[in-house]
Write a protein that holds these residues in place. Structure first.
Motif, PDB file in Angstrom:
ATOM      1  N   LEU A  93       0.833  -1.207   0.000  1.00 25.11           N
ATOM      2  CA  LEU A  93       0.000   0.000   0.000  1.00 25.11           C
ATOM      3  C   LEU A  93       0.867   1.256   0.000  1.00 25.11           C
ATOM      4  CD1 LEU A  93      -2.779  -1.117   2.493  1.00 25.11           C
ATOM      5  CD2 LEU A  93      -3.125  -0.506   0.091  1.00 25.11           C
ATOM      6  N   THR A  94       1.985   1.200   0.705  1.00 30.39           N
ATOM      7  CA  THR A  94       2.925   2.328   0.700  1.00 30.39           C
ATOM      8  C   THR A  94       3.451   2.567  -0.704  1.00 30.39           C
ATOM      9  OG1 THR A  94       3.598   1.992   2.999  1.00 30.39           O
ATOM     10  CG2 THR A  94       5.165   3.141   1.586  1.00 30.39           C
ATOM     11  N   GLN A  95       3.789   1.492  -1.410  1.00 30.76           N
ATOM     12  CA  GLN A  95       4.271   1.610  -2.793  1.00 30.76           C
ATOM     13  C   GLN A  95       3.227   2.265  -3.692  1.00 30.76           C
ATOM     14  OE1 GLN A  95       5.654  -1.771  -4.907  1.00 30.76           O
ATOM     15  NE2 GLN A  95       7.756  -1.387  -4.298  1.00 30.76           N
ATOM     16  N   ILE A  96       2.001   1.784  -3.589  1.00 31.99           N
ATOM     17  CA  ILE A  96       0.915   2.319  -4.427  1.00 31.99           C
ATOM     18  C   ILE A  96       0.673   3.792  -4.104  1.00 31.99           C
ATOM     19  CG2 ILE A  96      -1.565   2.175  -4.890  1.00 31.99           C
ATOM     20  CD1 ILE A  96      -1.266  -0.900  -4.441  1.00 31.99           C
ATOM     21  N   ALA A  97       0.591   4.098  -2.813  1.00 30.38           N
ATOM     22  CA  ALA A  97       0.350   5.492  -2.400  1.00 30.38           C
ATOM     23  C   ALA A  97       1.476   6.402  -2.884  1.00 30.38           C
ATOM     24  CB  ALA A  97       0.224   5.557  -0.878  1.00 30.38           C
ATOM     25  N   ASN A  98       2.713   5.958  -2.770  1.00 26.13           N
ATOM     26  CA  ASN A  98       3.852   6.759  -3.233  1.00 26.13           C
ATOM     27  C   ASN A  98       3.794   6.998  -4.735  1.00 26.13           C
ATOM     28  OD1 ASN A  98       5.542   7.623  -1.099  1.00 26.13           O
ATOM     29  ND2 ASN A  98       6.249   5.535  -0.776  1.00 26.13           N
ATOM     30  N   THR A  99       3.373   5.985  -5.479  1.00 28.53           N
ATOM     31  CA  THR A  99       3.271   6.143  -6.934  1.00 28.53           C
ATOM     32  C   THR A  99       2.234   7.196  -7.287  1.00 28.53           C
ATOM     33  OG1 THR A  99       3.875   3.811  -7.209  1.00 28.53           O
ATOM     34  CG2 THR A  99       2.932   4.923  -9.111  1.00 28.53           C
ATOM     35  N   GLY A 104       1.072  12.925  -8.950  1.00 29.59           N
ATOM     36  CA  GLY A 104       0.333  14.135  -8.599  1.00 29.59           C
ATOM     37  C   GLY A 104      -1.126  13.900  -8.272  1.00 29.59           C
ATOM     38  N   ASN A 105      -1.493  12.644  -8.013  1.00 27.76           N
ATOM     39  CA  ASN A 105      -2.890  12.331  -7.689  1.00 27.76           C
ATOM     40  C   ASN A 105      -3.031  12.263  -6.166  1.00 27.76           C
ATOM     41  OD1 ASN A 105      -5.495  11.250  -7.401  1.00 27.76           O
ATOM     42  ND2 ASN A 105      -5.332  10.170  -9.350  1.00 27.76           N
ATOM     43  N   TRP A 106      -3.306  13.398  -5.566  1.00 22.32           N
ATOM     44  CA  TRP A 106      -3.337  13.512  -4.108  1.00 22.32           C
ATOM     45  C   TRP A 106      -4.496  12.737  -3.502  1.00 22.32           C
ATOM     46  CZ3 TRP A 106       0.573  14.835  -1.306  1.00 22.32           C
ATOM     47  CH2 TRP A 106       0.400  15.138   0.050  1.00 22.32           C
ATOM     48  N   ASP A 107      -5.651  12.747  -4.177  1.00 17.38           N
ATOM     49  CA  ASP A 107      -6.838  12.073  -3.644  1.00 17.38           C
ATOM     50  C   ASP A 107      -6.617  10.567  -3.532  1.00 17.38           C
ATOM     51  OD1 ASP A 107      -8.228  14.424  -3.383  1.00 17.38           O
ATOM     52  OD2 ASP A 107      -9.154  14.293  -5.369  1.00 17.38           O
ATOM     53  N   LEU A 108      -6.025   9.966  -4.582  1.00 21.38           N
ATOM     54  CA  LEU A 108      -5.785   8.523  -4.533  1.00 21.38           C
ATOM     55  C   LEU A 108      -4.656   8.179  -3.573  1.00 21.38           C
ATOM     56  CD1 LEU A 108      -6.341   7.423  -8.229  1.00 21.38           C
ATOM     57  CD2 LEU A 108      -7.728   6.849  -6.230  1.00 21.38           C
ATOM     58  N   SER A 113      -3.354   5.307   1.179  1.00 19.65           N
ATOM     59  CA  SER A 113      -2.598   5.381   2.433  1.00 19.65           C
ATOM     60  C   SER A 113      -3.506   5.125   3.634  1.00 19.65           C
ATOM     61  CB  SER A 113      -1.904   6.745   2.568  1.00 19.65           C
ATOM     62  OG  SER A 113      -2.847   7.798   2.605  1.00 19.65           O
ATOM     63  N   SER A 114      -4.769   5.527   3.528  1.00 19.71           N
ATOM     64  CA  SER A 114      -5.707   5.334   4.646  1.00 19.71           C
ATOM     65  C   SER A 114      -6.012   3.853   4.890  1.00 19.71           C
ATOM     66  CB  SER A 114      -7.013   6.091   4.385  1.00 19.71           C
ATOM     67  OG  SER A 114      -7.715   5.507   3.297  1.00 19.71           O
ATOM     68  N   LYS A 115      -5.674   2.986   3.931  1.00 18.83           N
ATOM     69  CA  LYS A 115      -5.906   1.551   4.089  1.00 18.83           C
ATOM     70  C   LYS A 115      -4.818   0.874   4.917  1.00 18.83           C
ATOM     71  CE  LYS A 115      -8.402   1.133  -0.314  1.00 18.83           C
ATOM     72  NZ  LYS A 115      -8.469   0.425  -1.619  1.00 18.83           N
TER      73      LYS A 115
END
Length: 449
Positions: A93-99, A104-108, A113-115
């Motif tokens: 999840l950290t990898q996905i959130a960092n990507t 530049g997709n702050w919402d995603l 990250s909230s997961k």
């Protein structure tokens, strides 16, 4: 290792955990092809087992396209429960959130990250993203929120200990959280300062300073005081850091600025005199501290080849002070210290009583690749280093000289006195090249006494 392999292979019925142990042992022995063959077999025998799970995780980690990464992650979620994934779930999840941040997709970023259920992992993610964004002056209002959340998450975890691993004690876990809190407080202070909230920035920067071991954090703290025009506190803090040998050149400049503001009629000569007094105290303290660390252990002899395949033995250098700097091409802190080490090499280049050797170790590639990679890197940076190649020990992950000198991590510097004894052993790099250079000079001086 071979005895353990035979033991596990003879156990019936065949279970995956024993196959995993055999694969790990073959890997330790350097038999990669055999380990890979057994991995492929294990995945077929146990289609929902550990080896298959690791394959899925590896695929997600290595793919760059974010849509495919999310697709593969969703597939993994269908195959395995969150409890079966453990820490790996937070990692993915950290990898996905960092990507998503990189795109530049702050919402995603916030959605994924909230997961993350592990508060320590989530706090780490929030802190690293907040720092990177703040360094580029991007999304300051948003990163202020997640930086504050990182601190709140750690505060709550320190009290509840809900996620304490079984392998660590309560004291160790709380100490680790406190250390992270100091680092994340530095990030929060950095963001607050950029937003012009100087009083709050100073409050958190003071927490980040702690005992003052990190000169970059010390520098930011004094900078915030000057930005707030609190020159009295800036002079007091910068003076303390210089006296304690916890200052860099920027802190010394801040001392001059604050001292001048507090003493507007002082002369340039007097200002330099005051600074020199503080520096002298810092140098004396560092020298006395190093004296307490001095060792007197016989240095094991070794013979290694250089990048040009010339052999050199430590015994050939008896009567000289020898500096060994253990490093690897993959080691970022090693490379970060090299601009400072270049200065050290240049300072002693005309001193035939001091020899500096860079021991390339912990590199598992074939020797030809190590030589090529090292030469390309050193030439690209114009580092005039004398490099020796540590020898791998057969059927092991260890290296000959690293093992002889009990090197557990790199960079590590070993100072050998003219009598052939280890005088000092310094592990790590604190990002302060000026301090490192002075420390090496003092160690050389003490080794020659």
């Amino acid at each position: 290792a071979n005895k353990r392999i035979a033991h596990y292979e003879n156990i019936t019925p065949k279970v995956e955990k024993n196959k995993v142990k055999v694969i790990e042992l073959y890997s330790i022995l350097g038999k990669k092809e055999k380990a890979e063959e057994l991995e492929n077999t294990a995945r077929k025998e146990f289609p929902r087992g550990e080896m298959m799970k690791e394959k899925y995780i590896s695929e997600i980690t290595n793919v760059e396209d974010i849509h495919k990464k999310v697709y593969l992650y969703d597939r993994l979620q269908k195959e395995y429960k969150a409890s079966e994934l453990g820490d790996k779930n937070s990692y993915l999840l950290t990898q996905i959130a960092n990507t998503y941040v990189e795109e530049g997709n702050w919402d995603l970023f916030l959605e994924y990250s909230s997961k993350i259920k592990d508060p320590v992992a989530l706090a780490s993610l929030y802190n690293s993203v907040a720092w990177d964004q703040a360094e580029n002056d991007e999304n300051l209002a948003e990163v202020k929120k997640i930086s504050a959340k990182s601190l709140s998450l750690l505060e709550n975890e320190k009290e509840s200990l809900n996620n304490k691993p079984s392998y660590t004690t309560t004291k160790e876990y709380r100490t680790k959280i406190s250390s992270s809190y100091q680092m994340y407080a530095d990030t929060y202070a950095f963001i607050l300062n950029k937003l012009g909230e100087n009083q709050e920035a100073i409050k958190y920067a003071k927490i980040a300073v702690g005992e003052g071991f990190n000169t970059d954090i010390n520098e930011r703290f004094v900078q915030f005081l000057i930005d707030d025009e609190n020159f009295k506190a800036a002079q007091q803090s910068s003076s303390k850091f210089i006296e304690e040998n916890q200052a860099n050149e920027k802190i010394k400049e801040y001392f001059k600025v604050s001292y001048q503001e507090n003493n507007p009629s002082t002369s340039a000569v007097n200002l330099e005199t005051e600074l020199r007094k503080l520096e002298s105290k810092g140098e004396t303290k560092a020298f006395e501290d190093l004296k307490k660390e001095k060792m007197n252990t016989p240095a094991p002899n070794f013979t290694l080849k250089s990048l040009d395949i010339e052999s050199l033995s430590l015994s050939d250098l008896k009567g000289k002070t020898v500096i060994l700097d253990f490093w690897a091409n993959w080691c970022a802190p090693c490379k970060a210290s090299f601009p400072g080490m270049k200065e050290v090499v240049e300072q002693y280049q005309n001193n035939d009583q001091v020899v500096i050797l860079f021991i390339n170790t912990f590199e598992n590639e074939p020797i030809e690749e190590r030589i090529t990679k090292s030469k390309e890197f050193l030439n690209s940076k114009e580092y005039p280093f004398r490099v020796l190649l540590d020898t791998p020990i057969k059927d092991s992950r260890d290296f000959k000289v690293a093992q002889l000198y009990d090197i557990k991590g790199i960079p590590t510097k070993v100072i050998i006195d003219p009598k052939g004894n280890i005088a000092f052993k310094k592990v790590g790099y604190n990002s302060n090249n000026e301090q490192m250079i002075k420390e090496i000079q003092m160690m050389v001086e003490l080794s020659q006494q």
